[in-house]
Design an enzyme around this catalytic site. Structure first.
Site, mmCIF file in Angstrom:
data_model
loop_
_atom_site.group_PDB
_atom_site.id
_atom_site.type_symbol
_atom_site.label_atom_id
_atom_site.label_comp_id
_atom_site.label_asym_id
_atom_site.label_seq_id
_atom_site.Cartn_x
_atom_site.Cartn_y
_atom_site.Cartn_z
ATOM 1 N N GLU A 146 -8.037 -2.986 13.417
ATOM 2 C CA GLU A 146 -8.201 -1.811 13.094
ATOM 3 C C GLU A 146 -9.217 -1.583 12.039
ATOM 4 O O GLU A 146 -9.442 -2.460 11.274
ATOM 5 C CB GLU A 146 -6.987 -1.028 12.406
ATOM 6 C CG GLU A 146 -5.799 -0.983 13.492
ATOM 7 C CD GLU A 146 -4.488 -0.352 12.753
ATOM 8 O OE1 GLU A 146 -4.659 0.105 11.606
ATOM 9 O OE2 GLU A 146 -3.483 -0.573 12.962
ATOM 10 N N GLU B 25 1.416 -4.610 11.470
ATOM 11 C CA GLU B 25 1.348 -4.891 10.051
ATOM 12 C C GLU B 25 2.591 -5.269 9.477
ATOM 13 O O GLU B 25 3.156 -4.570 8.599
ATOM 14 C CB GLU B 25 0.768 -3.562 9.177
ATOM 15 C CG GLU B 25 -0.521 -3.284 9.611
ATOM 16 C CD GLU B 25 -1.390 -1.907 9.322
ATOM 17 O OE1 GLU B 25 -2.406 -1.780 9.124
ATOM 18 O OE2 GLU B 25 -0.420 -1.124 8.463
#
Length: 688
Positions: A315, A159
């Site tokens: 995710e 991320e």
């Protein structure tokens, strides 16, 4: 028209990936837990893990001292259990020893203060020290594992996000600007710096936007955001270099964060082999799941559209998050539904954060497959197991593509400029919400869509929707004109064609370079207070056959016809009787201009008529009940239709007379499919 399936994302993996983040380094003092993990993964139908995210201190506890034994054991244990590995590079969080010895690796915040050690992604992408430390650890990982049979790809960092304002980044920003503008005169003109006497006379005077410094030059703000993306992409490329040197065939991905505003994800397009993203909607915030389902579907389509091939859902949570305002549990059936939604829109994986809940720190109550109780006898574990079994049954769908002949434009640079505009509504122009509303009208009809930025080719689409295209960069208007003249249909809206790529206002009237194409001149725009409404009605005898009465809110553009004809008119305010929506024939195509933020009734009626007019492909040639979505993936002469009910009440869907074979969910009966509350059905049919 049938198409071939895409080859598997990973050459040695057939079917879908099912798994997620696995952090054995947190459990090295609990060998019985690590042994039990393999047994539980088999029960959960897991076949992949992302391994080693945030594990730097466990790999290099002291500078130059490397400890790979625990990772060797984890890799072997997983491989022997039949679980494939996406091996992570650990750059998402650096060890404390590095921050202490090399403070330059820590970021400087916009207020000019250097951060202390802590958190994650608290590092400078420009720092030569940090880049070298990353190169060393990545080289070590590649040399040790890049040819291991259990390792199928690289999960680079985690991320990416944030920015650094340190002296190293300031100088890198100036060098980036020099390459872009060549001269200060060119920069000063592009940024319109004579305003407030802000002209720069030396490159050294330029600083990043800071709350206690310069924030009023919109060109500076925009270029800083572009630079942050550039520096992040360059860092990603730097991370990948040692991995590709050792084994260039091993694919690389990194996990995006939806529509995260800090990075333009399209700039990663030429760097990554695979696109993946982390999906965390706020389910159950409304009576139905539809509002979140629409937005999530759009982001799935965005990630699929970047490389125009299947992507990875990297995710999601099998149950709850722990960082949203309210950590609401998924209701029974919802986990299967939203997992299949990702698959329907082009994902070839369903993966989670996380495998096992941590014992401590800030994510100890974040959802996981294995709860603190440590066994499989939980509702969440059974939900995950059911998804794994379902993905095994749906294995033939993997690699199938989404054929979209409609595209909606969601553009990061346009958003950056629009949100910095200082008017006409500083309480919110709601760009992303506006794009979602346009997308939603077609989603409700089961129209497969790509979600693209304004620089992408338009050929191959029948319909392109460009809401609030405030910034029109070079070449965009020309591509849109060619698209329409060749027979395409383009939908433009209010507050479009206002500025160029430097955030300089177009001279000569709005919508700037789109004015001739739209056939209208936008004289001014009226911003409404929250709660204000302006009535609108369909123009008599309009070519779309609209017949309703509607309401406009927030933004009403006052436009004059320059070749276009009205399809709707304002019924109130000083602009009563003036066009609120128009149509313009250009070459073999059509341009619609919607001049006001009109209600959902208009959106649904308008897009229904447009979809019929251009004969848009739908997943199902039938009306869909409220709250039900349809999507289709195609490949090798077969089409897979996904019917999804985002409401808690049962729904019945009428099929279109084609021959369907059930793959998952209830079988068709008398030409109908019954969907339970939050139910989903996957049907197979021959491709045309």
């Amino acid at each position: 028209m049938s198409m071939a399936k895409q080859p598997p994302i990973f050459p040695n993996v057939q079917g879908f990936l099912h798994g997620g983040d696995y952090n054995p380094d947190q459990w090295l003092a609990y060998p019985d837990v690590l042994e039990r993990d393999m047994e539980l993964m088999r029960e959960a139908k897991w076949n992949v893990v992302s391994l080693g995210i945030f594990s730097w201190v466990s790999l290099e506890p002291e500078e130059g001292v490397f400890t790979f034994d625990w990772l060797d054991e984890a890799v072997e244990r997983l491989t022997n259990a039949g679980v494939r590995i996406l091996l992570a590079t650990p750059s998402g969080a650096r060890p404390a020893w590095m921050s202490a010895k090399y403070p330059e690796v820590l970021r400087v915040a916009p207020d000019g203060r250097r951060n202390l050690h802590g958190g994650r992604h608290n590092h400078c992408y420009t720092s030569p020290v940090y880049r070298e430390k990353v190169r060393i650890i990545n080289q070590k990982l590649a040399e040790r594992y890049a040819h291991h049979p259990g390792v199928i790809g690289w999960h680079v960092s985690n991320e990416y996000g944030g920015e650094c304002h340190c002296p190293l980044c300031q100088q890198a920003f100036r060098e980036w600007l020099k390459r872009k503008y060549q001269t200060l005169d060119a920069l000063n003109h592009a940024w319109w710096t004579p305003f407030w006497s802000h002209t720069y006379t030396d490159w050294s005077q330029i600083e990043s936007p800071m709350p206690h410094g310069e924030m009023s030059i919109h060109g500076l703000n925009l270029d800083w955001k572009r630079f942050v993306t550039h520096q992040t992409v360059d860092f990603c490329r730097h991370e990948m270099a040692p991995l590709k040197e050792v084994n260039p065939k091993l694919p690389v991905t990194t996990n995006f964060m939806g529509t995260y505003p800090g990075l333009n994800y399209w700039r990663f397009r030429d760097v990554l082999d695979i696109i993946s993203w982390d999906s965390y909607p706020r389910w159950h915030t409304h009576e139905t799941l539809e509002p979140e389902a629409v937005h999530t579907a759009m982001v799935h389509d965005l990630n699929r559209s970047i490389l125009k091939k299947p992507f990875l859902l990297m995710e999601s949570t099998p149950s709850v998050t722990n960082w949203q305002a309210v950590s609401k549990q998924k209701r029974p059936g919802v986990h299967t539904l939203v997992s299949l939604q990702a698959v329907a829109h082009g994902a070839d994986s369903v993966q989670y954060f996380q495998w096992r809940k941590s014992r401590g720190s800030c994510e100890k109550f974040h959802g996981a497959v294995v709860d603190h109780v440590g066994h499989a006898n939980t509702r969440v574990f059974r939900d995950v197991q059911a998804v794994g079994e379902m993905l095994e049954r749906l294995a033939p769908v993997a690699g199938a593509e989404v054929q979209a002949d409609a595209a909606v434009i969601f553009d990061w640079e346009n958003r950056w400029a629009l949100e910095d505009a200082k008017g006409p509504r500083n309480v919110g122009l709601h760009y992303e919400e506006t794009v979602v509303r346009h997308y939603a009208a077609l989603w409700r009809m089961g129209v497969p869509m790509d979600v693209i930025d304004e620089e992408q080719p338009l050929d191959g689409y029948k319909l392109v929707v460009a809401p609030m295209l405030y910034m029109v960069r070079p070449g965009v208007a020309e591509r849109m004109k060619a698209f329409v003249e060749a027979g395409g249909t383009l939908v433009l809206t209010y507050w479009s064609g206002i500025v160029d790529e430097n955030d300089l206002v177009f001279l000569g009237g709005f919508p700037g370079p789109l004015r001739e194409l739209a056939g209208v001149w936008a004289e001014e725009i009226d911003a409404l207070y929250d709660g204000e409404r302006v009535p609108v009605s369909a123009a008599q005898g309009n070519p779309l056959g609209l017949a309703g009465r509607y309401e406009a809110r927030e933004l009403c553009e006052v436009i004059h016809l320059e070749g276009a004809e009205p399809i709707a008119l304002y019924d109130g305010e000083y602009y009563a009787g003036m066009p609120a929506a128009t149509v313009h024939r250009v070459g073999n195509g059509t341009v619609y201009y919607v001049a006001a933020r009109l209600d959902q009734g208009f959106m649904n009626e308008f897009f229904s008529r447009v979809a019929d007019q251009v004969q848009l492909r739908r997943a199902l040639d039938a009306e869909l009940p409220d709250g039900v979505s349809a999507m289709v993936r195609s490949g090798d002469g077969v089409e897979y239709v996904f019917l999804m009910n985002f409401t808690p009440a049962p729904r019945e869907v009428k099929l279109d007379g084609k021959t369907y074979t059930p793959l998952f969910g209830e079988a068709p009966n008398a030409g109908m499919v019954r969907l339970s509350g939050y139910g989903v059905s996957v049907l197979e049919r021959p491709a045309l």
